[in-house]
Design an enzyme around this catalytic site. Structure first.
Site, mmCIF file in Angstrom:
data_model
loop_
_atom_site.group_PDB
_atom_site.id
_atom_site.type_symbol
_atom_site.label_atom_id
_atom_site.label_comp_id
_atom_site.label_asym_id
_atom_site.label_seq_id
_atom_site.Cartn_x
_atom_site.Cartn_y
_atom_site.Cartn_z
ATOM 1 N N CYS A 10 0.852 -1.196 0.000
ATOM 2 C CA CYS A 10 0.000 0.000 0.000
ATOM 3 C C CYS A 10 0.892 1.252 0.000
ATOM 4 O O CYS A 10 2.059 1.201 0.328
ATOM 5 C CB CYS A 10 -0.862 0.023 1.252
ATOM 6 N N ARG A 16 4.062 0.925 -6.948
ATOM 7 C CA ARG A 16 4.059 -0.093 -5.878
ATOM 8 C C ARG A 16 2.979 -1.139 -6.111
ATOM 9 O O ARG A 16 2.929 -2.157 -5.432
ATOM 10 C CB ARG A 16 3.841 0.584 -4.516
ATOM 11 N N TRP A 23 -2.953 -2.272 -1.602
ATOM 12 C CA TRP A 23 -2.536 -3.562 -2.181
ATOM 13 C C TRP A 23 -3.147 -4.597 -1.240
ATOM 14 O O TRP A 23 -2.689 -4.778 -0.108
ATOM 15 C CB TRP A 23 -1.016 -3.663 -2.200
ATOM 16 N N ASN A 30 -0.545 0.936 5.969
ATOM 17 C CA ASN A 30 0.233 0.019 5.140
ATOM 18 C C ASN A 30 0.840 -1.003 6.088
ATOM 19 O O ASN A 30 1.508 -0.639 7.053
ATOM 20 C CB ASN A 30 1.345 0.774 4.382
ATOM 21 N N GLY A 31 0.585 -2.290 5.831
ATOM 22 C CA GLY A 31 1.158 -3.334 6.690
ATOM 23 C C GLY A 31 0.103 -4.398 6.983
ATOM 24 O O GLY A 31 -0.936 -4.456 6.339
ATOM 25 N N GLU A 34 16.283 -22.751 -11.733
ATOM 26 C CA GLU A 34 15.808 -21.371 -11.535
ATOM 27 C C GLU A 34 16.950 -20.394 -11.778
ATOM 28 O O GLU A 34 16.781 -19.360 -12.428
ATOM 29 C CB GLU A 34 15.238 -21.219 -10.125
ATOM 30 N N LYS A 93 16.960 -17.383 -14.623
ATOM 31 C CA LYS A 93 17.241 -15.966 -14.315
ATOM 32 C C LYS A 93 18.258 -15.402 -15.301
ATOM 33 O O LYS A 93 18.099 -14.322 -15.848
ATOM 34 C CB LYS A 93 17.772 -15.831 -12.885
ATOM 35 N N GLU A 128 16.733 -15.129 -18.953
ATOM 36 C CA GLU A 128 15.645 -14.188 -19.249
ATOM 37 C C GLU A 128 16.063 -12.733 -19.115
ATOM 38 O O GLU A 128 15.421 -11.868 -19.690
ATOM 39 C CB GLU A 128 14.406 -14.483 -18.406
ATOM 40 N N HIS A 180 26.447 -38.275 -18.850
ATOM 41 C CA HIS A 180 25.637 -38.976 -19.866
ATOM 42 C C HIS A 180 25.365 -38.072 -21.067
ATOM 43 O O HIS A 180 24.318 -38.171 -21.695
ATOM 44 C CB HIS A 180 24.325 -39.438 -19.236
ATOM 45 N N LYS A 199 5.172 -9.758 -17.639
ATOM 46 C CA LYS A 199 5.167 -10.098 -16.211
ATOM 47 C C LYS A 199 4.131 -11.183 -15.929
ATOM 48 O O LYS A 199 4.328 -12.028 -15.093
ATOM 49 C CB LYS A 199 4.866 -8.863 -15.356
HETATM 50 C C1 AGP Z 1 10.025 -15.817 -14.012
HETATM 51 O O1 AGP Z 1 11.155 -14.980 -13.778
HETATM 52 C C2 AGP Z 1 9.286 -15.442 -15.256
HETATM 53 N N1 AGP Z 1 8.845 -14.092 -15.175
HETATM 54 C C3 AGP Z 1 8.191 -16.441 -15.607
HETATM 55 O O2 AGP Z 1 8.805 -17.704 -15.778
HETATM 56 C C4 AGP Z 1 7.071 -16.625 -14.560
HETATM 57 O O3 AGP Z 1 7.579 -17.283 -13.431
HETATM 58 C C5 AGP Z 1 5.958 -17.494 -15.180
HETATM 59 O O4 AGP Z 1 5.432 -16.801 -16.296
HETATM 60 C C6 AGP Z 1 4.839 -17.821 -14.191
HETATM 61 O O5 AGP Z 1 4.230 -16.620 -13.777
HETATM 62 P P1 AGP Z 1 3.242 -16.688 -12.498
HETATM 63 O O6 AGP Z 1 4.088 -17.088 -11.315
HETATM 64 O O7 AGP Z 1 2.688 -15.309 -12.378
HETATM 65 O O8 AGP Z 1 2.192 -17.722 -12.785
#
Ligand code: AGP
Length: 606
Positions: free
Chosen positions: A2, A27, A74, A98-99, A479, A483, A486, A502, A601
């Site tokens: 928030c 935010r 939020w 906020n909190g 993961e 990172k 991407e 292998h 996103k």
């Molecule tokens: C992760 O860094 C990416 N932005 C992407 O893989 C993301 O995790 C994936 O699209 C799933 O999104 P969500 O967690 O909002 O479902």
């Protein structure tokens, strides 16, 4: 999170507050509200939606007044709606917050017994009622505020006004609050961007600070009413820089927010002394019937599921099957009515994951989502939901959402373990103790970030990377590789370390950096053999481990030591150096870290 703004001065408050609130939109929020004080009356307008909706609604009313509070919400407790939007009011007291108020349910019950009536589902609404209850007992406004906050547990940044007096009060505990120093005027806000255009003289309030604004000036006191002084910082931020809290990118800010995000995820849920995990928002089925658990998601959230499989199977001994959401429904999964389907999603809007949830419902299984966004489709349509409370994640590359997802999965395992009777109190208490140490251990890694930045410099010319890990460290490396891919657009592939011989070993030469993640768990020695194999072929090894190993120092180009923890929590710590490595390489390459090419996103298409 928030956003809060407060103003008292000689100018009309409305436009000052709205303009300031607009600068907090980054935010993330789902509703907004404003309260303007004018000659012993307060006008409140709240809207589900955007700050501009507020501006339109209020400008028709031409709200006059030179003192006011404004808020972007939020949602954490209570879905996004006008009645849950702030400010909240009781008697003539108005509050923005906020909190998270951890003990709001017990306060609400006590106040209801005293005849108080509530109109929202929020935790915040107990605050004006609590203050007003003290005023009704004869306390002055400031004393009523001090008495009320003594009864609050959790995190809060507050803006408070009442009709009868032209006084504004701000209170800070765990959630940020900044006072702007302006001649003859008073302004405060959750974050610098809201006020940086009015002044570059800022006071960053500390926990339990109370600020009383009157006649364009202010004084700061502690919870006992003793006057205190705080340093006035002169900052040279631009508005854009201030939105990132001085960090160059939102992603870096969110990496550094992880200690606090995990702390917020734990607040009000883990009870060490009782060895319990309280997931109050969760409506679980009769867990004794659960024979199989499915965990399904996309991208980073899928990696959290892979880690969740290790966390659940090692303690609950219930089989866990994981799958990528975009594959799940096309394989016609064989699901039984004693199955539970867990869906993990930061946005709660990922089309493939929503489709997977529907596939589960079609098969008659219980669907539980782990989301970061209240009011999101997945969180509303699943049978049960647990929120990560990570706060808005602006950077496209997921960081704090990932570590809070793992935190929630770990808490869920403990909760189920106690319910099913497979985990005794001693075991649960020990695991909770380790879990509560994680934010501090992550902070110690962040304090060492310079080393990781220096390592990153050595890797920016390479075009391919191999990430190796065994056991729970393998999905952690998946993961880490994602990172790097991407945000730096460099190809990176994660492989189970034992699988390297292998096939991928054919790739090894001096042009292929090999990152190896291996804390001293049960697979450490075996992974050291893999490092030897890479070394023998002139591969460049960067080893991330938890105890410096002199023998390996002769094999690895560099060794990064991170804190130790229990096996199931290792991913929470190893995620951070991997995030920072990817970030620093991308930053040095100059890519658009927060908005990488081709990425969104939230992928709301299948
Ligand atoms: C992760 O860094 C990416 N932005 C992407 O893989 C993301 O995790 C994936 O699209 C799933 O999104 P969500 O967690 O909002 O479902």
């Amino acid at each position: 999170m928030c956003g809060i703004v407060g103003y008292q001065g000689r100018n009309e408050a409305f436009s000052i507050l709205i303009d300031a609130l607009k600068k907090l939109e980054y935010r993330g929020y789902d509703s907004a509200g404003i309260a303007i004080w004018h000659d012993k009356s307060i006008e409140i307008i709240r809207r589900k939606g955007k700050v501009d909706d507020l501006r339109k609604a209020a400008s028709e009313n031409k709200i006059k007044g030179t003192m006011g509070l404004a808020h972007t919400r939020w949602a954490t407790h209570g879905i996004p709606s006008e009645r849950n939007a702030h400010p909240h009011k009781a008697g003539d007291v108005v509050v923005v917050h906020n909190g998270i108020i951890e003990n709001y349910m017990e306060i609400k019950e006590q106040l209801k017994k005293q005849g108080h009536r509530f109109t929202s589902d929020t935790d915040t609404e107990v605050i004006p009622h609590l203050i007003n209850s003290y005023i009704e007992k004869g306390e002055g406004f400031i004393d009523a505020v001090r008495l009320a906050i003594r009864g609050l547990e959790g995190s809060y940044a507050l803006g408070i006004m009442r009709q009868k007096e032209r006084i504004m009060i701000a209170v800070k505990k765990e959630s940020p609050l900044i006072v702007g120093v302006v001649d003859g005027e008073s302004v405060f806000a959750s974050d610098a961007p809201a006020i940086i255009d009015m002044t570059n003289k800022l006071i960053f309030l500390e926990d339990n600070d109370i600020v009383v604004f009157k006649d364009g000036g202010f004084r700061i006191m502690d919870i006992d009413g003793n006057e205190i002084n705080r340093k006035v910082h002169t900052v040279n931020w631009t508005g854009a820089m201030a939105q990132k809290g001085g960090f160059k990118h939102f992603m870096l800010k969110e990496i550094y927010e992880q200690p606090r995000a995990i702390t917020e995820t734990l607040i009000g849920r883990v009870r060490e002394e009782k060895a319990e995990v309280d997931l109050d928002e969760l409506k679980l089925p009769d867990m004794k019937d659960i024979k199989k658990i499915w965990m399904v998601a996309c991208g980073t959230s899928y990696h959290a599921c892979l880690i969740g499989k290790y966390i659940f199977e090692s303690s609950l001994r219930i089989p866990v099957e994981t799958d990528i959401a975009s594959e799940f429904r096309y394989r016609e999964p064989i699901m039984g009515r004693h199955d539970m389907l867990i869906l993990v999603s930061q946005s709660g809007e990922t089309a493939d994951t929503i489709a997977a949830m529907k596939e589960g419902k079609k098969n008659g299984v219980y669907t539980l989502s782990i989301c970061n966004v209240l009011g999101s489709t997945l969180s509303r349509e699943s049978d049960g939901v647990i929120f990560t409370h990570a706060g808005p994640e602006i950077g496209v590359a997921s960081t704090k959402a990932f570590t809070t997802q793992i935190t929630v999965l770990f808490m869920l395992m403990l909760h189920m373990g106690r319910f099913l009777g497979v985990l005794d109190k001693k075991t649960v208490r020990e695991k909770i103790v380790e879990l509560k140490k994680i934010p501090h251990k992550i902070q110690s890694i962040l304090n060492d970030a310079q080393k990781i930045e220096e390592m990153a410099r050595r890797f920016i010319t390479y075009k391919n990377f191999l990430y190796l890990g065994r056991g729970i460290n393998y999905p952690s490396m998946m993961e880490g590789a994602l990172k790097l891919k991407e945000i730096s657009y460099i190809h990176a592939e994660a492989y189970a370390a034992g699988e390297m011989k292998h096939g991928p070993i054919a790739l090894i030469d001096e042009n292929l950096p090999v990152f190896v993640l291996s804390p001293h768990d049960r697979t450490y020695q075996k992974t050291c053999s893999n490092i030897e194999e890479v070394f023998a072929r002139r591969g460049k090894v960067m080893l991330i481990t938890d105890i410096y190993d002199h023998e390996m120092s002769g094999r690895a180009d560099s060794i990064l030591v991170i804190p130790s923890t229990i096996y199931e929590l290792q991913p929470l710590l190893s995620a951070v150096p991997l995030q920072l490595l990817a970030y620093n390489i991308a930053n040095l390459l100059g890519t658009d870290v927060d908005q990488p090419r081709n990425l969104a996103k939230s992928v709301t298409v299948e």
